[in-house]
Motif scaffolding. Structure first.
Motif, short mmCIF file in Angstrom:
data_model
loop_
_atom_site.label_atom_id
_atom_site.label_comp_id
_atom_site.label_asym_id
_atom_site.label_seq_id
_atom_site.Cartn_x
_atom_site.Cartn_y
_atom_site.Cartn_z
N ASN A 74 0.81 -1.22 0.00
CA ASN A 74 0.00 0.00 0.00
C ASN A 74 0.84 1.27 0.00
O ASN A 74 0.40 2.29 -0.51
CB ASN A 74 -0.96 0.03 1.19
CG ASN A 74 -2.19 -0.80 0.94
OD1 ASN A 74 -2.61 -0.95 -0.19
ND2 ASN A 74 -2.75 -1.34 2.00
N PRO A 106 -1.77 3.56 -2.99
CA PRO A 106 -3.05 3.50 -2.29
C PRO A 106 -3.02 4.26 -0.96
O PRO A 106 -4.02 4.87 -0.57
CB PRO A 106 -3.25 2.00 -2.05
CG PRO A 106 -2.48 1.34 -3.14
CD PRO A 106 -1.29 2.22 -3.37
N TYR A 107 -1.87 4.26 -0.28
CA TYR A 107 -1.74 4.99 0.99
C TYR A 107 -1.95 6.49 0.76
O TYR A 107 -2.68 7.14 1.49
CB TYR A 107 -0.35 4.72 1.59
CG TYR A 107 -0.17 5.24 2.99
CD1 TYR A 107 -0.54 4.46 4.08
CD2 TYR A 107 0.38 6.48 3.24
CE1 TYR A 107 -0.37 4.92 5.38
CE2 TYR A 107 0.56 6.95 4.53
CZ TYR A 107 0.17 6.16 5.60
OH TYR A 107 0.34 6.62 6.88
N ALA A 143 -3.51 7.90 -1.79
CA ALA A 143 -4.88 8.12 -2.25
C ALA A 143 -5.85 8.15 -1.07
O ALA A 143 -6.84 8.89 -1.09
CB ALA A 143 -5.29 7.03 -3.24
N ARG A 144 -5.57 7.40 -0.03
CA ARG A 144 -6.46 7.35 1.14
C ARG A 144 -6.22 8.50 2.11
O ARG A 144 -7.16 9.08 2.63
CB ARG A 144 -6.26 6.01 1.87
CG ARG A 144 -6.96 5.89 3.20
CD ARG A 144 -8.16 5.02 3.11
NE ARG A 144 -8.62 4.62 4.42
CZ ARG A 144 -9.64 5.20 5.02
NH1 ARG A 144 -10.29 6.18 4.46
NH2 ARG A 144 -10.04 4.76 6.20
N PHE A 145 -4.94 8.82 2.37
CA PHE A 145 -4.63 9.78 3.44
C PHE A 145 -4.06 11.11 2.95
O PHE A 145 -3.76 11.98 3.74
CB PHE A 145 -3.64 9.15 4.43
CG PHE A 145 -4.17 7.88 5.04
CD1 PHE A 145 -5.28 7.90 5.87
CD2 PHE A 145 -3.59 6.66 4.75
CE1 PHE A 145 -5.78 6.73 6.42
CE2 PHE A 145 -4.08 5.48 5.30
CZ PHE A 145 -5.18 5.52 6.12
N TRP A 146 -3.86 11.27 1.67
CA TRP A 146 -3.35 12.49 1.06
C TRP A 146 -1.97 12.89 1.60
O TRP A 146 -1.66 14.07 1.72
CB TRP A 146 -4.35 13.64 1.20
CG TRP A 146 -5.55 13.40 0.37
CD1 TRP A 146 -6.73 12.87 0.77
CD2 TRP A 146 -5.67 13.63 -1.04
NE1 TRP A 146 -7.59 12.77 -0.28
CE2 TRP A 146 -6.97 13.23 -1.41
CE3 TRP A 146 -4.83 14.13 -2.02
CZ2 TRP A 146 -7.43 13.32 -2.71
CZ3 TRP A 146 -5.29 14.21 -3.32
CH2 TRP A 146 -6.58 13.81 -3.66
N LYS A 180 -0.74 0.66 13.32
CA LYS A 180 -1.65 1.49 12.53
C LYS A 180 -2.86 1.89 13.36
O LYS A 180 -3.29 1.16 14.25
CB LYS A 180 -2.09 0.73 11.28
CG LYS A 180 -0.94 0.44 10.33
CD LYS A 180 -1.33 -0.40 9.17
CE LYS A 180 -1.62 -1.84 9.48
NZ LYS A 180 -0.58 -2.61 10.13
N GLY A 237 -8.46 2.31 10.27
CA GLY A 237 -8.52 2.85 8.92
C GLY A 237 -7.23 2.66 8.16
O GLY A 237 -7.18 2.85 6.95
N LEU A 289 -4.08 4.22 8.84
CA LEU A 289 -3.08 5.28 8.92
C LEU A 289 -1.98 4.86 9.90
O LEU A 289 -2.26 4.44 11.02
CB LEU A 289 -3.72 6.59 9.39
CG LEU A 289 -2.78 7.79 9.54
CD1 LEU A 289 -2.24 8.21 8.18
CD2 LEU A 289 -3.52 8.95 10.20
#
Length: 172
Positions: free
Chosen positions: A44, A55-56, A58-61, A106, A109, A111
């Motif tokens: 990720n 993907p990381y 895309a999810r957390f900006w 983590k 979610g 992060l």
């Protein structure tokens, strides 16, 4: 039916990646959950997808800012007590301890919390049972330039109950 192939391909990647992580690290199959979690997290934060980011991201900006370490690799870490004083045997002993990388802590979610999960190499070497081995949560690790795997090369051993494998009895 059109998406079955995609799902099966994803499951196969995770299964083979977990198996490869265990083989490379030298850890037995009882550690599969940590190997799978570490493999998936590293994918990720590392794989660039067709949309141009991980993907990381895309999810957390934001990009992942930690070390990328394979499961079971040797690292060094500083163990910290509750009062933030280094946990050492003697004031002149080494500030870091040898450890085996287990994964990333983590938040819900996915992060990354900023903490790493490690297994103390000495504790692993001296444990008489898998149940006596604790995964430690640490703030910082020292990553070597080249990764080595102490369990795979035999410099650290697993408890005997990690090595037990009951295979089906052969048929006559």
């Amino acid at each position: 039916p059109q998406t079955n192939g995609c799902a099966e391909s994803g499951v196969r990647k995770v299964t083979e990646g977990t198996s490869c992580s265990l083989e490379q690290s030298g850890l037995s199959y009882q550690w599969w959950n940590g190997a799978m979690d570490n493999f998936c997290f590293l994918r990720n934060v590392s794989d660039i997808m067709h949309y141009g980011t991980t993907p990381y991201f895309a999810r957390f900006w934001k990009d992942f800012e930690g070390h990328r370490v394979p499961f079971g690799a040797e690292i060094a870490y500083m163990r910290v007590k509750q009062n933030a004083v280094c946990d050492r045997d003697h004031p002149f002993s080494a500030k870091t301890r040898k450890g085996l990388f287990y994964g990333y802590e983590k938040r819900p979610g996915g992060l990354w919390s900023g903490d790493y999960l490690v297994i103390d190499a000495e504790a692993m070497d001296n444990a008489d049972s898998i149940h006596n081995i604790r995964v430690l949560r640490v703030k910082d690790i020292v990553v070597p330039q080249y990764f080595t795997f102490p369990l795979a090369d035999g410099s650290v051993k697993q408890p005997e109950d990690c090595l037990l494998y009951t295979s089906p009895s052969p048929r006559d």
